[in-house]
Design an enzyme around this catalytic site. Structure first.
Site, short mmCIF file in Angstrom:
data_model
loop_
_atom_site.label_atom_id
_atom_site.label_comp_id
_atom_site.label_asym_id
_atom_site.label_seq_id
_atom_site.Cartn_x
_atom_site.Cartn_y
_atom_site.Cartn_z
N CYS A 408 0.82 -1.07 -0.48
CA CYS A 408 -0.20 -0.16 -0.01
C CYS A 408 1.14 1.25 0.21
O CYS A 408 0.55 2.32 -0.90
CB CYS A 408 -1.08 0.00 1.35
SG CYS A 408 -0.37 -0.92 2.29
N ARG A 437 7.18 -11.12 5.21
CA ARG A 437 7.01 -10.76 6.88
C ARG A 437 7.62 -11.66 7.78
O ARG A 437 7.58 -12.61 7.77
CB ARG A 437 5.06 -10.85 6.96
CG ARG A 437 4.43 -9.58 6.38
CD ARG A 437 2.74 -10.39 6.31
NE ARG A 437 2.76 -8.95 5.22
CZ ARG A 437 1.45 -8.90 5.57
NH1 ARG A 437 0.36 -9.79 6.04
NH2 ARG A 437 0.91 -8.02 4.53
N GLN A 455 0.64 -11.54 -2.95
CA GLN A 455 -1.30 -11.89 -3.25
C GLN A 455 -1.23 -10.73 -4.27
O GLN A 455 -0.15 -10.57 -4.98
CB GLN A 455 -1.10 -10.56 -1.67
CG GLN A 455 -0.93 -11.22 -0.72
CD GLN A 455 -1.09 -10.00 0.51
OE1 GLN A 455 -1.22 -8.40 0.49
NE2 GLN A 455 -1.70 -10.46 1.67
N ASP A 457 -2.65 -8.47 -4.55
CA ASP A 457 -3.43 -7.47 -4.49
C ASP A 457 -3.26 -6.05 -4.98
O ASP A 457 -2.89 -6.42 -6.09
CB ASP A 457 -2.02 -7.04 -3.51
CG ASP A 457 -2.11 -6.13 -2.28
OD1 ASP A 457 -3.07 -5.93 -1.94
OD2 ASP A 457 -1.10 -5.26 -2.17
N HIS A 459 -4.87 -1.64 -5.10
CA HIS A 459 -5.21 -0.59 -3.89
C HIS A 459 -6.00 -0.14 -5.47
O HIS A 459 -6.00 0.37 -6.15
CB HIS A 459 -4.36 0.14 -3.79
CG HIS A 459 -3.32 -1.05 -2.26
ND1 HIS A 459 -2.42 -1.50 -2.60
CD2 HIS A 459 -3.73 -0.76 -1.15
CE1 HIS A 459 -2.44 -1.81 -1.52
NE2 HIS A 459 -2.69 -1.55 -0.72
N LYS A 543 -12.45 -2.50 8.24
CA LYS A 543 -12.41 -3.29 6.90
C LYS A 543 -13.51 -4.54 7.20
O LYS A 543 -13.72 -4.52 7.85
CB LYS A 543 -11.18 -4.47 7.36
CG LYS A 543 -10.68 -5.06 8.08
CD LYS A 543 -9.46 -5.41 8.60
CE LYS A 543 -8.99 -5.82 9.94
NZ LYS A 543 -7.80 -6.95 9.59
N HIS A 641 -8.35 -1.36 0.47
CA HIS A 641 -7.23 -1.43 0.37
C HIS A 641 -7.68 -3.14 -0.11
O HIS A 641 -9.01 -3.64 0.39
CB HIS A 641 -6.95 -2.20 1.11
CG HIS A 641 -5.54 -0.94 1.61
ND1 HIS A 641 -4.12 -1.03 1.73
CD2 HIS A 641 -5.88 -0.01 2.19
CE1 HIS A 641 -4.11 -0.04 2.25
NE2 HIS A 641 -5.15 0.90 2.59
#
Length: 785
Positions: A408, A437, A455, A457, A459, A543, A641
């Site tokens: 992000c 991570r 991911q 992922d 945005h 979320k 997100h």
């Protein structure tokens, strides 16, 4: 040995081995690692037990006397059906209400819930008028309270057997555990399981009540003076001058927020599942502890069903299937980072291909961002303050850099790198970049908990009035994706946590947007509901958490939709709205009747000017960007997100266990195997394989010297979706004899299908990502006619 046979043999061991019964132990043989020698419990008991009880009894008596002095006013208790029960404050308990309805209801009820969000002990008097729900074991929160109480019972058993220093004992998704340090650094072994279960049985029969006591920090430090782990937790987590609670059952007194079941007799079925070592607070630099895992149920039938479930889950374990099907593995030199083998990458690529197709349809643009950023980026975003312990921090050129744990902040920078217009919104950036991570080594588990992952992922940057439409599209994406895979889902709205960034008014507005979107989705989709998960939002915004349910009804956290008003402020993101400016400098006129009003001005802390480049403020490194108010004629975007699969690694593990290694054709790493009935037909088998390969079908040829039946059996065990058998008739007439893995009626087909037709139907099945038989038995009769 041929590679097909290797896979087949490996799978055969799993399939057949699971049916073998373990050898019966001889009567009198010890269970576990060694005989259950020695006394069941310490005699005399650990000295701290009595000292702890004496302090508890004195303070508990004082608490009871103080509560008795409080006014017993009339209160009204509203039940879920709308009925109202009268009661008295500091006198009427949820247990009284349950018993007033029926004794069976009271016996089923585990815990009460007050006003929709606060869990309450059944035997604890209510303090004011409220809404009351009575939750049983089948309710998720009821189950967690039941297992939390069971952890306390396990803790008592451990103190009675070992005289240990308990650490933490939380409920988890499938049971509970307790961590502890045994005297002298001793270890728990499997030979301790049966004695501990025997002590638990005694505790259950004693019907020990769970008693709640509020204590000051000073008294807590006295009570747990013998236990360095509780001392650390008390000093670190409890503020000076405040009070918190402990719970007592029998001789056990434990620091705990609660609530708990009324007494220990509720735990009718209890089993220890495993034990392991762990580190205090998950930090490898801290003391090594012992951890014991268990599970419990209100009755023995549910325990028996759970044990059957565990047997089935073990057969589906993605780590076992991953090894047998040669999908992935791990090397010691890179813990938590999967080595994807060719067949595993086929699954990985198939998932990515589907997601990219959806991106094309839904207007996403794929981007790529660096793997490593200066920590000033993470300071700017707020992640360093909230997430540093979970990041890999590196020293490079006398400065600190962090491997990115999420995309992000990079996407926010990408939005910011040039001026943006309202005409570009919504802007959707998708990124499959590698993330890292710093998970604790003890938490790593196959593909479900890793350190290196990717991911799906993305945005979305949009106006506030576009949020509902964007979230609706995400729900549509999710419903199609999960529906295709046969996965059901559950929705939760996670709201503002205790530690959050930004203004409450902004949070309230963001939460309202998500509530509206959830309500509309539920109203338009029969059977869809959502739950409130209060206080579990991200630090930057609320979320929607989406958990999928696999074929064993296990819940897995996957997709997420997060509404973020804070990162646009942190990175001074803005877009041009109109050329006419009015009012305050940080507000712009709505660009049209459909446009949203400009968002509220950013908080003062967020709009403060940063020092010039090269300067330091209060001796600290300069920030990456200068935060500034919204430019006249511009407005802040909202940042959404979102992920559908979440971690590709984790999602692959979920699918592996959901399908038990029987992948649908479009995902399958082994789609077709061509088997010649004899070596004289090997050339035709290879020709068939070449034609299929041109159509991007994963195909192998069994060229081994095994018998036809063994070749077919090997192909079935290796989970090929289709087996094409070719012989003389098939070669002469350009046919293939097809067996379909998931339809037993085709397992002994003796009527060939034209090769062109077979290829066409397979391509169609793959393109549609269907789960059906394109060669139904009816085709057999048509071919004869």
């Amino acid at each position: 040995m041929d590679k097909v046979e290797k896979v087949a043999e490996a799978l055969k061991k799993v399939a057949v081995g699971g049916d073998k019964k373990p050898k019966k132990e001889k009567k009198g043989a010890p269970a576990g690692d060694a005989a259950d020698a020695g006394p069941l419990e310490l005699n005399p008991p650990a000295s701290f037990l009595q000292e702890r009880i004496e302090l508890f009894d004195r303070l508990f008596k004082e608490q009871e006397e103080e509560l008795a002095k409080r006014p017993h006013d009339d209160i009204l208790i509203t039940m879920p059906d709308g009925s109202i029960k009268p009661g008295k404050s500091y006198e009427t308990t949820p247990a009284d209400i349950a018993k007033g309805i029926s004794n069976s209801l009271y016996k089923r009820t585990v815990v009460a819930r007050i006003d929709g969000d606060q869990l309450w002990d059944l035997e604890r008097p209510l303090e004011k008028s409220c809404k009351l729900e009575l939750l049983d074991f089948n309710h998720e929160q009821g189950k967690f309270v039941f297992w939390h109480s069971s952890a306390h019972i396990l803790g008592e058993a451990c103190e009675r057997r070992f005289g240990c220093s308990l650490c933490i004992g939380p409920p988890v998704d499938n049971g509970f555990y307790y961590e502890m340090a045994l005297p002298g650094g001793a270890a728990v072994t499997s030979s301790d399981w049966t004695p501990l279960e025997n002590i638990v049985s005694k505790i259950v029969k004693e019907k020990q009540p769970f008693q709640r006591l509020e204590m000051s920090k000073e008294d807590l430090l006295k009570m747990f003076a013998y236990n360095p782990y509780k001392q650390h937790i008390i000093k670190d987590k409890i503020e000076d001058g405040t009070r918190t609670t402990v719970y007592r059952n029998g001789p056990l007194i434990d620091l705990c927020r609660g609530p708990h079941v009324p007494d220990t007799s509720r735990i009718e079925a209890f089993a220890i599942l495993k034990n392991s070592s762990s580190y205090f607070l998950g930090d490898a630099n801290n003391d090594s502890l012992q951890r014991i895992y268990g599970v419990s149920f209100p009755d023995k039938k549910q325990m028996a069903a759970h044990k059957k479930f565990l047997e089935e889950a073990a057969k589906r374990d993605h780590r076992v299937i991953g090894k047998q099907q040669e999908l992935f593995y791990f090397e010691e030199c890179s813990p938590g980072s999967a080595m994807w083998l060719p067949h595993g990458m086929r699954i990985n690529n198939a998932l990515m291909e589907y997601i990219k197709e959806e991106y094309w349809k839904r207007g996403y643009d794929e981007v790529m961002t660096p793997n490593m950023f200066n920590t000033s980026l993470w300071e700017q975003s707020g992640h360093l303050a909230h997430y540093k312990e979970d990041m890999f921090i590196l020293d490079v050129d006398k400065e600190q850099f962090g491997l990115k744990p999420m995309n992000c902040p990079a996407h926010a920078m990408m939005f910011r790198h040039r001026d943006r217009s309202h005409k570009e919104l919504p802007l959707r950036f998708a990124d499959f970049g590698v993330l890292h991570r710093n998970e604790a080594s003890g938490a790593l588990s196959g593909l479900t908990r890793v350190r290196r992952f990717q991911q799906d992922d993305a945005h979305i940057f949009c106006r506030e009035d576009q949020v509902k439409t964007e979230v609706a599209d995400l729900f549509d994406f999710m419903r199609g994706f999960y529906g295709m895979l046969g996965l059901e889902f559950k929705l939760k709205l996670s709201t503002r946590p205790e530690k959050y960034m930004g203004e409450i008014e902004t949070w309230d507005r963001a939460e309202d947007r998500l509530r509206e979107a959830l309500d509309e989705f539920a109203a338009s989709n029969e059977g869809v509901t959502w739950e409130l998960n209060a206080g579990d939002g991200a630090f930057y915004g609320p979320k929607i958490d989406i958990a999928v349910l696999d074929c064993l009804n296990r819940s897995w956290q996957c997709a997420t939709i997060q509404l973020d008003f804070q990162q646009p402020i942190n990175f001074s993101l803005e877009y041009q709205t109109s050329e006419v400016v009015y009012g305050h400098a940080d507000q712009a006129k709505p660009e049209s009747a459909k446009a949203a009003p400009a968002p509220a001005p950013a908080p003062a802390a967020a709009t403060e000017e940063a020092p010039e480049a090269g300067e330091k403020k209060d001796g600290k490194k300069k920030p990456l960007l200068v935060k500034k108010p919204v430019t006249p004629g511009c407005a802040r975007p909202v940042m959404i997100h979102r992920a559908m699969a979440g971690s590709i690694e984790r999602f692959t593990a979920i699918l592996c266990e959901h399908f038990a290694g029987k992948w649908p054709l479009w995902l399958s790493p082994r789609q077709v195997i061509v088997i010649p009935v004899g070596m004289g037909f090997l050339d035709y088998a290879k020709e068939v394989a070449a034609i299929l390969k041109k159509q991007h079908i994963h195909v192998d040829v069994d060229s081994s010297g095994n018998t036809l039946q063994k070749k077919i059996r090997s192909g079935q065990l290796a989970q090929y979706n289709f087996i094409f058998v070719v012989g003389d008739d098939e070669k002469k007439n350009r046919m293939v004899n097809i067996r379909y893995r998931d339809d037993t009626s085709t397992q002994a087909r003796d009527v060939p299908v034209p090769l062109d037709e077979a290829v066409e139907k397979l391509c169609k099945l793959k393109a549609e990502r269907g789960i059906y038989n394109p060669f139904p038995p009816a085709a057999k009769e048509e071919a004869k006619a």
